[in-house]
Motif scaffolding. Structure first.
Motif, mmCIF file in Angstrom:
data_model
loop_
_atom_site.group_PDB
_atom_site.id
_atom_site.type_symbol
_atom_site.label_atom_id
_atom_site.label_comp_id
_atom_site.label_asym_id
_atom_site.label_seq_id
_atom_site.Cartn_x
_atom_site.Cartn_y
_atom_site.Cartn_z
ATOM 1 N N MET A 144 44.462 50.654 38.969
ATOM 2 C CA MET A 144 44.607 51.747 38.017
ATOM 3 C C MET A 144 45.606 52.746 38.589
ATOM 4 N N THR A 145 46.531 53.172 37.721
ATOM 5 C CA THR A 145 47.493 54.191 38.129
ATOM 6 C C THR A 145 47.328 55.420 37.219
ATOM 7 N N ASN A 146 48.022 56.483 37.583
ATOM 8 C CA ASN A 146 47.945 57.691 36.750
ATOM 9 C C ASN A 146 48.372 57.413 35.310
ATOM 10 N N GLU A 147 49.341 56.514 35.136
ATOM 11 C CA GLU A 147 49.844 56.191 33.788
ATOM 12 C C GLU A 147 48.777 55.474 32.949
ATOM 13 N N ASP A 148 47.799 54.871 33.616
ATOM 14 C CA ASP A 148 46.756 54.113 32.898
ATOM 15 C C ASP A 148 45.645 55.017 32.362
ATOM 16 N N ILE A 149 45.579 56.255 32.868
ATOM 17 C CA ILE A 149 44.366 57.060 32.661
ATOM 18 C C ILE A 149 44.054 57.281 31.177
ATOM 19 N N ASP A 150 45.072 57.534 30.348
ATOM 20 C CA ASP A 150 44.777 57.804 28.929
ATOM 21 C C ASP A 150 44.091 56.608 28.254
ATOM 22 N N GLN A 151 44.598 55.403 28.533
ATOM 23 C CA GLN A 151 43.959 54.205 27.950
ATOM 24 C C GLN A 151 42.571 53.976 28.540
ATOM 25 N N VAL A 152 42.429 54.263 29.842
ATOM 26 C CA VAL A 152 41.123 54.097 30.499
ATOM 27 C C VAL A 152 40.097 55.036 29.868
ATOM 28 N N ILE A 153 40.531 56.263 29.607
ATOM 29 C CA ILE A 153 39.618 57.247 29.008
ATOM 30 C C ILE A 153 39.172 56.796 27.612
ATOM 31 N N GLN A 154 40.088 56.177 26.871
ATOM 32 C CA GLN A 154 39.699 55.670 25.541
ATOM 33 C C GLN A 154 38.595 54.632 25.656
ATOM 34 N N ILE A 155 38.747 53.712 26.614
ATOM 35 C CA ILE A 155 37.704 52.693 26.804
ATOM 36 C C ILE A 155 36.401 53.365 27.226
ATOM 37 N N ASP A 156 36.506 54.323 28.148
ATOM 38 C CA ASP A 156 35.328 55.050 28.631
ATOM 39 C C ASP A 156 34.601 55.726 27.464
ATOM 40 N N GLU A 157 35.387 56.420 26.610
ATOM 41 C CA GLU A 157 34.771 57.153 25.494
ATOM 42 C C GLU A 157 34.108 56.217 24.484
ATOM 43 N N GLU A 158 34.664 55.006 24.340
ATOM 44 C CA GLU A 158 34.075 54.051 23.394
ATOM 45 C C GLU A 158 32.925 53.264 24.012
ATOM 46 N N SER A 159 32.672 53.489 25.303
ATOM 47 C CA SER A 159 31.672 52.687 26.002
ATOM 48 C C SER A 159 30.435 53.463 26.441
ATOM 49 N N PHE A 160 30.598 54.756 26.705
ATOM 50 C CA PHE A 160 29.502 55.516 27.318
ATOM 51 C C PHE A 160 29.284 56.851 26.607
ATOM 52 N N PRO A 161 28.016 57.312 26.543
ATOM 53 C CA PRO A 161 27.741 58.613 25.936
ATOM 54 C C PRO A 161 28.275 59.782 26.772
#
Ligand code: COA
Length: 144
Positions: free
Chosen positions: A1-18
């Protein structure tokens, strides 16, 4: 994971966890926490790369704690989680890790199934571990 990945990672996180992690937590894990190993799984379709899974682990001596792991909802149930976690644990093993730990919601049957199918066992219960609904966590571990 790089800094450039964070926005996409956050989307997955938000769709996965409360209770998704804030952006600065990923930034900290990638750039400052030397015990942290942050991973993404990507599909490369030539002109664009799409992140389909993410995970953050913490290494302490010969043990690793899985802090978070999620597969993008569009790619669940087709074996990606198992491949991703296998690769991550293999990498940890190459760094000298011999045991992995995690917590999982008692109701999260898919994740529990994934972990058990990879050799994790249930060691105990943390009562009311999750703040949002006071759900119990199962503590699981695996020799790798
Ligand atoms: C848990 C998660 C990471 C699993 O990833 P995945 O890519 O969907 O899982 P896989 O397709 O690799 O399947 C892994 C195992 O679970 C089983 N499984 C997958 N989807 C399932 C479902 N809906 N119901 C029952 N079992 C299921 C598979 O059959 C497989 O077991 P097998 O190897 O014995 O056949 C993913 O569902 C996810 O991101 N969930 C939301 C976030 C989350 O809960 N993370 C874990 C927090 S501890």
């Amino acid at each position: 994971m790089t800094n450039e990945d964070i926005d996409q990672v956050i989307q997955i996180d938000e769709e996965s966890f409360p209770n998704p992690w804030p952006k600065h937590s990923y930034f900290y894990e990638i750039n400052e926490n030397t015990n942290s190993r942050a991973w993404v799984m990507e599909i490369d379709s030539g002109d664009k790369k799409e992140i389909i899974a993410m995970a953050v682990l913490w290494l302490v001596l010969d043990e690793v704690h899985i802090g978070t792991i999620a597969v993008h909802p569009n790619y669940r149930g087709i074996g990606m989680g198992k491949i991703f976690l296998s690769e991550i644990l293999e990498n940890a093993f190459e760094e000298g890790v011999i045991k992995a730990y995690l917590e999982v919601r008692k109701s999260n049957e898919v994740a529990i199934h994934l972990y058990e199918s990879m050799g994790f066992q249930i060691d105990g219960v943390r009562k009311e571990y999750y703040r949002d609904n006071r759900e119990d966590a199962l503590m699981m571990s695996c020799e790798i």
